[in-house]
Design an enzyme around this catalytic site. Structure first.
Site, PDB file in Angstrom:
ATOM      1  N   ASN A 171      37.043-123.579 -34.936  1.00 39.87           N
ATOM      2  CA  ASN A 171      37.003-123.293 -33.576  1.00 39.87           C
ATOM      3  C   ASN A 171      36.802-123.806 -31.980  1.00 39.87           C
ATOM      4  OD1 ASN A 171      37.537-122.051 -30.893  1.00 39.87           O
ATOM      5  ND2 ASN A 171      36.591-119.936 -31.064  1.00 39.87           N
ATOM      6  N   HIS A 178      45.689-120.652 -29.258  1.00 34.43           N
ATOM      7  CA  HIS A 178      44.045-121.345 -29.768  1.00 34.43           C
ATOM      8  C   HIS A 178      43.901-120.705 -30.957  1.00 34.43           C
ATOM      9  CE1 HIS A 178      39.890-121.638 -29.146  1.00 34.43           C
ATOM     10  NE2 HIS A 178      39.303-120.253 -29.733  1.00 34.43           N
ATOM     11  N   CYS A 221      38.162-120.422 -23.633  1.00 36.61           N
ATOM     12  CA  CYS A 221      38.911-120.978 -24.836  1.00 36.61           C
ATOM     13  C   CYS A 221      39.815-120.973 -24.091  1.00 36.61           C
ATOM     14  CB  CYS A 221      38.741-120.414 -25.641  1.00 36.61           C
ATOM     15  SG  CYS A 221      37.543-119.925 -27.219  1.00 36.61           S
TER      16      CYS A 221
HETATM   17  O1  UT7 Z   1      37.463-118.809 -29.059  1.00 39.63           O
HETATM   18  C1  UT7 Z   1      36.471-117.327 -29.316  1.00 39.63           C
HETATM   19  C2  UT7 Z   1      35.596-116.890 -29.341  1.00 39.63           C
HETATM   20  N1  UT7 Z   1      35.521-115.748 -30.342  1.00 39.63           N
HETATM   21  C3  UT7 Z   1      36.181-115.403 -31.616  1.00 39.63           C
HETATM   22  O2  UT7 Z   1      37.177-115.178 -31.714  1.00 39.63           O
HETATM   23  C4  UT7 Z   1      36.278-113.964 -32.604  1.00 39.63           C
HETATM   24  C5  UT7 Z   1      37.147-112.988 -32.884  1.00 39.63           C
HETATM   25  N2  UT7 Z   1      36.067-112.573 -33.410  1.00 39.63           N
HETATM   26  C6  UT7 Z   1      35.944-112.733 -35.220  1.00 39.63           C
HETATM   27  O3  UT7 Z   1      36.755-113.932 -35.335  1.00 39.63           O
HETATM   28  C7  UT7 Z   1      35.496-111.686 -36.216  1.00 39.63           C
HETATM   29  O4  UT7 Z   1      35.128-111.208 -35.844  1.00 39.63           O
HETATM   30  C8  UT7 Z   1      34.518-111.956 -37.007  1.00 39.63           C
HETATM   31  C9  UT7 Z   1      34.813-113.139 -38.445  1.00 39.63           C
HETATM   32  C10 UT7 Z   1      33.209-113.155 -36.079  1.00 39.63           C
HETATM   33  C11 UT7 Z   1      33.487-111.417 -37.742  1.00 39.63           C
HETATM   34  O5  UT7 Z   1      34.981-111.295 -38.544  1.00 39.63           O
HETATM   35  P1  UT7 Z   1      34.607-109.456 -38.792  1.00 39.63           P
HETATM   36  O6  UT7 Z   1      35.748-108.779 -40.263  1.00 39.63           O
HETATM   37  O7  UT7 Z   1      35.192-108.244 -37.881  1.00 39.63           O
HETATM   38  O8  UT7 Z   1      33.142-109.377 -39.715  1.00 39.63           O
HETATM   39  P2  UT7 Z   1      32.311-108.380 -39.496  1.00 39.63           P
HETATM   40  O9  UT7 Z   1      32.164-108.357 -37.855  1.00 39.63           O
HETATM   41  O10 UT7 Z   1      33.081-106.699 -38.997  1.00 39.63           O
HETATM   42  O11 UT7 Z   1      31.269-107.603 -40.541  1.00 39.63           O
HETATM   43  C12 UT7 Z   1      31.670-107.261 -41.575  1.00 39.63           C
HETATM   44  C13 UT7 Z   1      30.167-107.402 -42.423  1.00 39.63           C
HETATM   45  C14 UT7 Z   1      28.796-106.909 -42.041  1.00 39.63           C
HETATM   46  O12 UT7 Z   1      28.504-106.853 -42.787  1.00 39.63           O
HETATM   47  P3  UT7 Z   1      27.928-104.922 -43.155  1.00 39.63           P
HETATM   48  O13 UT7 Z   1      27.434-104.689 -42.190  1.00 39.63           O
HETATM   49  O14 UT7 Z   1      29.673-104.716 -43.391  1.00 39.63           O
HETATM   50  O15 UT7 Z   1      26.589-104.930 -44.407  1.00 39.63           O
HETATM   51  C15 UT7 Z   1      28.584-108.359 -41.961  1.00 39.63           C
HETATM   52  O16 UT7 Z   1      27.080-108.413 -41.695  1.00 39.63           O
HETATM   53  O17 UT7 Z   1      30.714-108.380 -42.945  1.00 39.63           O
HETATM   54  C16 UT7 Z   1      29.327-109.117 -42.016  1.00 39.63           C
HETATM   55  N3  UT7 Z   1      28.881-110.594 -41.950  1.00 39.63           N
HETATM   56  C17 UT7 Z   1      28.694-111.859 -43.177  1.00 39.63           C
HETATM   57  N4  UT7 Z   1      29.297-111.806 -44.308  1.00 39.63           N
HETATM   58  C18 UT7 Z   1      29.233-113.327 -44.413  1.00 39.63           C
HETATM   59  C19 UT7 Z   1      28.786-110.799 -41.262  1.00 39.63           C
HETATM   60  N5  UT7 Z   1      29.604-112.415 -41.300  1.00 39.63           N
HETATM   61  C20 UT7 Z   1      29.280-112.859 -42.041  1.00 39.63           C
HETATM   62  C21 UT7 Z   1      29.160-114.100 -42.826  1.00 39.63           C
HETATM   63  N6  UT7 Z   1      29.537-114.058 -43.988  1.00 39.63           N
HETATM   64  N7  UT7 Z   1      29.299-115.129 -42.089  1.00 39.63           N
END
Ligand code: UT7
Length: 327
Positions: free
Chosen positions: A281, A251, A113
């Protein structure tokens, strides 16, 4: 001599996939995705669009805006992590053929990216030593073809598209100072990766299309640190302060990342250009798409002090400070 961006262009494929569309097949919701990312919808390439085709469409618009003919382009760099072919030929060669450029160098640049910022700096240096020649710098991606649509922790983030700029010199002019930083930290290589290269010998049962794998938390933390660090250091190098910037084109990975960067840098969020609500993204395409949008909306006045900054798999991070449109 000064080097400047002579024109911008972008292309987003017409098909739009909303969060509600995703929620029909995935255990997610518009509320969750929007509140965690700031994304409502993304553009998705259909069968007749691929990375080179979108890159060529964005490039034609940039050439038109710059009033430069394909025959005058001496170099094409395509920043992409989703080339048409797994290894070769490069997507840039396909773009060269599509545009009908001759005697033109063409290659792809892989810095994920952050790739567009890396490519822009290479083009700036190339134009400096090739007076009178022009370069085409493109960020183009078809991320939706490599994400695992069953993985709600990653697929909700990405969209497709392409953005392009034409870079050239003005012989009798001295532009304002600009500066770029290109950095990487390979210790974070496993935070975002896609298997399927030559790291491992081919295995029986290997997936035919390996998917992008993402450790969201680690990337989030790196993103906030690295975007703030690059922007601060660019300002320091130029003897200015972040508060003096007119706009930051970061980005477009996640709106929450950009808000956290703004808080960390004590800058109002309005300084940061945001369009990810409807693009998602688009990786290496996100900065040139945002730039082109801002130019076409008349939101980027000549002389505006801006920083372009990106981060991505690698991990890579990079930034350019410029007074629009001087590089
Ligand atoms: O170009 C670079 C590319 N990458 C990035 O920029 C990624 C950077 N990271 C992020 O944007 C965030 O970490 C994410 C959007 C990917 C994830 O958000 P988060 O607030 O870090 O969520 P998490 O991974 O901590 O998940 C929290 C909860 C989990 O459930 P439990 O284990 O607490 O029950 C996940 O399973 O949210 C759940 N979860 C979802 N729930 C509904 C994760 N994705 C989803 C979803 N819908 N799409």
């Amino acid at each position: 001599m000064s080097v400047k961006i002579l024109g911008t262009g972008s292309y987003l494929p017409p098909k739009v996939v909303t969060n509600d569309d995703l929620a029909r097949t995935l255990d997610t919701s518009d509320e969750w995705i929007y509140s965690h990312t700031g994304i409502h919808s993304r553009h998705v390439a259909e069968a007749d669009d691929c990375t080179s085709a979108m890159a060529a469409k964005a490039a034609r618009k940039a050439l038109e805006a710059a009033q430069v003919a394909p025959a005058d382009i001496g170099l094409i760099i395509v920043a992409t992590s989703t080339p048409d072919y797994a290894t070769f030929p490069s997507t840039a060669c396909l773009v060269q053929a599509a545009l009908g450029c001759a005697e033109t160098g063409a290659y792809d640049l892989q810095a994920a990216c952050a790739g567009f910022v890396y490519a822009l700096e290479q083009a700036r240096c190339w134009v400096k030593v090739n007076a009178g020649k022009k370069a085409l710098v493109i960020g183009a991606e078809t991320l939706t073809r490599i994400v695992d649509w069953r993985d709600r922790g990653s697929c909700i983030l990405f969209g497709d598209g392409a953005g392009a700029v034409v870079v050239g010199d003005v012989p009798d002019e001295e532009g304002p100072a600009a500066h770029s930083i290109l950095w990487a930290d390979g210790n974070g290589a496993r935070f975002i990766y896609r298997e399927g290269g030559t790291r491992l010998p081919a295995q029986p049962g290997m997936l035919p299309i390996p998917y992008l794998v993402l450790q969201g938390h680690d990337v989030f933390a790196f993103a906030v640190r690295s975007l703030a660090k690059v922007t601060n250091q660019l300002c320091e190098k130029l003897g200015t302060t972040p508060a003096d910037l007119d706009r930051v084109f970061a980005h477009q990975a996640n709106g929450r990342i950009i808000e956290a960067v703004a808080r960390r840098m004590k800058l109002p969020i309005e300084k940061f250009y945001l369009n990810l609500e409807t693009t998602g993204n688009t990786s290496a395409a996100s900065i040139p798409v945002a730039l082109d949008e801002a130019v076409r909306k008349g939101e980027l006045a000549d002389g505006a002090k801006i920083v372009l900054c990106g981060f991505g798999a690698g991990l890579t991070y990079a930034g350019t400070y410029m007074q629009w449109p001087y590089l």
